[in-house]
Design a protein around this motif. Structure first.
Motif, PDB file in Angstrom:
ATOM      1  N   ILE A 202       0.705  -1.656   0.057  1.00 58.74           N
ATOM      2  CA  ILE A 202      -0.204  -0.066   0.067  1.00 58.74           C
ATOM      3  C   ILE A 202       0.741   1.495   0.199  1.00 58.74           C
ATOM      4  O   ILE A 202       0.678   2.501  -1.035  1.00 58.74           O
ATOM      5  N   PHE A 203       1.792   1.797   1.118  1.00 60.90           N
ATOM      6  CA  PHE A 203       2.364   2.190   1.206  1.00 60.90           C
ATOM      7  C   PHE A 203       3.626   2.565  -0.499  1.00 60.90           C
ATOM      8  O   PHE A 203       3.390   3.883  -0.799  1.00 60.90           O
ATOM      9  N   ALA A 204       4.252   1.623  -0.781  1.00 58.28           N
ATOM     10  CA  ALA A 204       4.981   1.105  -2.266  1.00 58.28           C
ATOM     11  C   ALA A 204       4.008   1.959  -2.860  1.00 58.28           C
ATOM     12  O   ALA A 204       4.026   3.048  -3.983  1.00 58.28           O
ATOM     13  N   ASP A 205       2.286   1.741  -3.184  1.00 58.90           N
ATOM     14  CA  ASP A 205       1.710   2.052  -4.726  1.00 58.90           C
ATOM     15  C   ASP A 205       2.048   3.747  -4.316  1.00 58.90           C
ATOM     16  O   ASP A 205       1.351   4.456  -5.205  1.00 58.90           O
ATOM     17  N   LEU A 206       0.948   4.450  -3.056  1.00 59.89           N
ATOM     18  CA  LEU A 206       1.562   5.547  -2.422  1.00 59.89           C
ATOM     19  C   LEU A 206       2.524   6.675  -3.164  1.00 59.89           C
ATOM     20  O   LEU A 206       2.552   7.416  -3.944  1.00 59.89           O
ATOM     21  N   SER A 207       3.730   6.001  -2.328  1.00 60.08           N
ATOM     22  CA  SER A 207       4.742   6.365  -3.447  1.00 60.08           C
ATOM     23  C   SER A 207       4.827   6.571  -5.041  1.00 60.08           C
ATOM     24  O   SER A 207       5.559   8.104  -5.464  1.00 60.08           O
ATOM     25  N   LEU A 208       4.655   5.457  -5.931  1.00 57.50           N
ATOM     26  CA  LEU A 208       3.862   5.634  -7.484  1.00 57.50           C
ATOM     27  C   LEU A 208       3.377   6.853  -7.302  1.00 57.50           C
ATOM     28  O   LEU A 208       3.903   7.476  -8.417  1.00 57.50           O
ATOM     29  N   LYS A 209       2.453   6.590  -6.779  1.00 55.17           N
ATOM     30  CA  LYS A 209       0.949   8.052  -7.370  1.00 55.17           C
ATOM     31  C   LYS A 209       1.889   9.508  -6.815  1.00 55.17           C
ATOM     32  O   LYS A 209       1.059  10.791  -8.231  1.00 55.17           O
ATOM     33  N   TYR A 210       2.275   9.699  -5.534  1.00 55.64           N
ATOM     34  CA  TYR A 210       2.646  11.210  -5.065  1.00 55.64           C
ATOM     35  C   TYR A 210       3.499  11.557  -4.719  1.00 55.64           C
ATOM     36  O   TYR A 210       4.060  12.449  -5.283  1.00 55.64           O
ATOM     37  N   ASN A 211       4.646  10.634  -5.197  1.00 56.30           N
ATOM     38  CA  ASN A 211       5.871  11.439  -5.042  1.00 56.30           C
ATOM     39  C   ASN A 211       6.153  12.253  -6.668  1.00 56.30           C
ATOM     40  O   ASN A 211       5.989  11.866  -7.548  1.00 56.30           O
ATOM     41  N   CYS A 212       7.041  13.149  -5.605  1.00 61.26           N
ATOM     42  CA  CYS A 212       7.942  14.524  -6.392  1.00 61.26           C
ATOM     43  C   CYS A 212       8.501  14.697  -6.035  1.00 61.26           C
ATOM     44  O   CYS A 212       8.805  14.954  -4.804  1.00 61.26           O
ATOM     45  N   THR A 213       9.500  15.820  -6.708  1.00 62.43           N
ATOM     46  CA  THR A 213      10.541  16.545  -5.821  1.00 62.43           C
ATOM     47  C   THR A 213      10.200  17.549  -4.185  1.00 62.43           C
ATOM     48  O   THR A 213      11.352  16.907  -3.198  1.00 62.43           O
ATOM     49  N   SER A 290       3.594  21.349  -4.342  1.00 67.72           N
ATOM     50  CA  SER A 290       4.713  20.458  -4.428  1.00 67.72           C
ATOM     51  C   SER A 290       5.025  20.570  -5.412  1.00 67.72           C
ATOM     52  O   SER A 290       5.922  21.207  -6.302  1.00 67.72           O
ATOM     53  N   LYS A 291       3.877  20.328  -6.722  1.00 64.61           N
ATOM     54  CA  LYS A 291       4.893  20.400  -8.251  1.00 64.61           C
ATOM     55  C   LYS A 291       4.941  21.208  -8.714  1.00 64.61           C
ATOM     56  O   LYS A 291       5.538  21.733  -9.477  1.00 64.61           O
ATOM     57  N   LYS A 292       3.402  22.814  -8.140  1.00 62.26           N
ATOM     58  CA  LYS A 292       3.306  23.973  -8.337  1.00 62.26           C
ATOM     59  C   LYS A 292       4.846  24.709  -8.468  1.00 62.26           C
ATOM     60  O   LYS A 292       5.157  25.302  -8.749  1.00 62.26           O
ATOM     61  N   LEU A 293       4.967  24.336  -6.805  1.00 61.23           N
ATOM     62  CA  LEU A 293       6.487  25.624  -6.287  1.00 61.23           C
ATOM     63  C   LEU A 293       7.034  24.446  -7.165  1.00 61.23           C
ATOM     64  O   LEU A 293       8.233  25.669  -7.506  1.00 61.23           O
ATOM     65  N   TYR A 294       7.642  23.575  -7.608  1.00 61.40           N
ATOM     66  CA  TYR A 294       8.726  23.281  -7.858  1.00 61.40           C
ATOM     67  C   TYR A 294       8.999  23.435  -9.276  1.00 61.40           C
ATOM     68  O   TYR A 294       9.348  23.297 -10.319  1.00 61.40           O
ATOM     69  N   LYS A 295       7.558  23.142  -9.640  1.00 69.53           N
ATOM     70  CA  LYS A 295       7.461  23.380 -11.917  1.00 69.53           C
ATOM     71  C   LYS A 295       7.852  25.336 -11.704  1.00 69.53           C
ATOM     72  O   LYS A 295       8.429  26.019 -12.472  1.00 69.53           O
ATOM     73  N   SER A 296       7.392  25.972 -11.359  1.00 69.50           N
ATOM     74  CA  SER A 296       7.881  27.318 -11.174  1.00 69.50           C
ATOM     75  C   SER A 296       9.341  28.152 -10.176  1.00 69.50           C
ATOM     76  O   SER A 296       9.449  28.615 -11.679  1.00 69.50           O
ATOM     77  N   ARG A 297       9.874  27.267  -9.774  1.00 69.83           N
ATOM     78  CA  ARG A 297      11.053  27.584  -9.665  1.00 69.83           C
ATOM     79  C   ARG A 297      12.318  26.878 -10.928  1.00 69.83           C
ATOM     80  O   ARG A 297      13.024  27.795 -11.270  1.00 69.83           O
ATOM     81  N   GLY A 298      11.966  26.016 -11.165  1.00 72.17           N
ATOM     82  CA  GLY A 298      12.704  24.965 -12.033  1.00 72.17           C
ATOM     83  C   GLY A 298      11.724  26.776 -13.464  1.00 72.17           C
ATOM     84  O   GLY A 298      13.428  26.633 -14.785  1.00 72.17           O
ATOM     85  N   GLU A 299      10.957  26.756 -13.955  1.00 74.99           N
ATOM     86  CA  GLU A 299      10.680  28.185 -15.147  1.00 74.99           C
ATOM     87  C   GLU A 299      11.832  29.178 -14.754  1.00 74.99           C
ATOM     88  O   GLU A 299      12.143  29.453 -15.402  1.00 74.99           O
ATOM     89  N   GLU A 315       9.185  12.984 -10.423  1.00 75.43           N
ATOM     90  CA  GLU A 315       8.001  12.830 -10.657  1.00 75.43           C
ATOM     91  C   GLU A 315       7.407  11.998 -11.981  1.00 75.43           C
ATOM     92  O   GLU A 315       6.563  11.057 -11.870  1.00 75.43           O
ATOM     93  N   SER A 316       8.348  12.123 -12.974  1.00 79.75           N
ATOM     94  CA  SER A 316       8.770  10.864 -13.711  1.00 79.75           C
ATOM     95  C   SER A 316       8.637   9.248 -14.204  1.00 79.75           C
ATOM     96  O   SER A 316       8.439   8.817 -13.707  1.00 79.75           O
ATOM     97  N   ALA A 317       9.878   9.755 -13.325  1.00 80.53           N
ATOM     98  CA  ALA A 317      10.133   7.955 -12.047  1.00 80.53           C
ATOM     99  C   ALA A 317       9.034   7.836 -11.687  1.00 80.53           C
ATOM    100  O   ALA A 317       8.695   6.372 -10.923  1.00 80.53           O
ATOM    101  N   ALA A 318       8.204   8.484 -10.638  1.00 78.49           N
ATOM    102  CA  ALA A 318       7.038   7.978  -9.646  1.00 78.49           C
ATOM    103  C   ALA A 318       5.888   7.505 -10.573  1.00 78.49           C
ATOM    104  O   ALA A 318       5.208   7.088 -10.235  1.00 78.49           O
ATOM    105  N   VAL A 319       6.007   8.287 -11.991  1.00 80.09           N
ATOM    106  CA  VAL A 319       4.395   8.011 -12.830  1.00 80.09           C
ATOM    107  C   VAL A 319       5.024   6.570 -12.881  1.00 80.09           C
ATOM    108  O   VAL A 319       4.037   5.733 -13.526  1.00 80.09           O
TER     109      VAL A 319
END
Length: 331
Positions: A202-213, A290-299, A315-319
């Motif tokens: 269950i924890f592994a599945d959550l990590s695949l769905k929600y892990n990001c920078t 988290s995605k918005k924060l690091y996306k804006s910093r990256g842009e 994020e790609s690896a998490a997906v």
């Protein structure tokens, strides 16, 4: 002469009760068999592992002994018809009580492994009672086999896809303090805990769905690192029932943990399923922030450098669960 409350199943009225009870037990077994066959495609990979083979054999041990031709004729029985190859009334009672206990325990079970684990555990307990009742020598032999099984055969660990960083007593503080903008969800677990083993997929599945920078998942084995257990106030005692424990850290500080602990140091009952974790830890909102924060910093960084923004590799690896994970199960 027996009292009226101890009338044998041989009598017509009692025989009807026995037949009814046995029919209920048979229906329960058939239902369980169909459920097992339905989930067979999901479990065939781990079904033939030594742990499950040995558990299955020990679960059906009494049934085999009682029904085996050439052996059952020499067993003791309390049936008035003298048929030692069939269950007597007390054995039927014990088996029905076992069925009721397993059904009650499985109401809180989440994964298929938990359902099967409960069946194996309580079946062994029932078999100990049945064998001791049948013959004290068989009871001692079966009990010795159970002890040897517990000491030598452990449930297989989850080895499926995940995006989890395995931490140690030296790395957990470093990771939590490395970047205050990163939110960590850390599982405190022990390999010997059946609850932790059941929760692993269950924890592994959550990590695949929600892990990001900005949202990371970690695990630390407090059964191995006792100092971490004391530092983060997670008891490894089976009586405390604190395993597994999930803690959300932001800026290196604990924000929320489940299960909560009462004044006596015991965990407040909480169901570790995916829906509860997503709701209690607000994962959907955390993931989007988290995605918005690091996306804006990256842009901003790419605009300053005059290059096109690149997709976050984590994020790609998490997906994509087929990519290598950060797991460090050899720690």
């Amino acid at each position: 002469m027996r009292s009226a409350s101890h009338v044998s199943c041989v009598n017509s009225s009692s025989r009807g009760v026995c037949d009814s009870v046995f029919a209920c037990g048979t229906m329960g077994l058939i239902t369980g068999l169909f459920a097992f066959l339905y989930h067979l495609p999901q479990i065939y990979k781990w079904l033939l592992k030594p742990y499950y083979i040995a558990s299955f054999l020990m679960t059906v041990a009494f049934l085999v002994v009682r029904k085996a031709p050439g052996l059952c004729e020499h067993l003791a029985t309390q049936r008035e018809d003298g048929n030692s190859c069939d269950f007597d009334w007390r054995e039927v009672e014990i088996l029905m009580f076992l069925s009721a206990i397993v059904m009650m325990k499985n109401r809180r079970a989440i994964t298929l492994e938990q359902h099967i684990g409960n069946l194996f555990l309580f079946s062994k307990v029932a078999n100990v009672i049945l064998f001791f009742r049948l013959d004290i020598r068989l009871g001692i032999l079966y009990l010795a086999m159970c002890v040897a099984f517990v000491m030598t055969c452990k449930p297989p660990l989850y080895m499926g896809p995940e995006y989890i960083k395995y931490l140690s007593d030296k790395t957990i503080d470093e990771e939590l303090e490395r970047d205050s903008r990163v939110t960590w969800i850390i599982e405190f677990y022990a390999n010997w805990s059946p609850e932790c083993q059941s929760f692993a997929p269950i924890f592994a599945d959550l990590s695949l769905k929600y892990n990001c920078t900005g949202l990371r998942f970690g695990k630390v084995d407090i059964g191995r690192y006792g100092e971490v257990s004391q530092r983060y106030r997670v008891s490894t005692s089976p009586l405390a029932k604190q395993l597994p424990t999930l803690v959300l850290f932001q800026g290196g500080r604990e924000i929320i943990r489940r299960p909560m602990v009462d004044s006596k140091g015991r965990a407040v009952s909480w169901t570790f399923n995916e829906e509860n974790i997503i709701r209690e830890f607000n994962l959907n909102e955390l993931f989007q922030k988290s995605k918005k924060l690091y996306k804006s910093r990256g842009e901003n960084r790419e605009e300053q450098n005059g290059t096109q923004p690149e997709e976050d590799s984590s994020e790609s690896a998490a997906v994509n669960p087929d990519q290598p994970t950060e797991s460090k199960k050899d720690q």
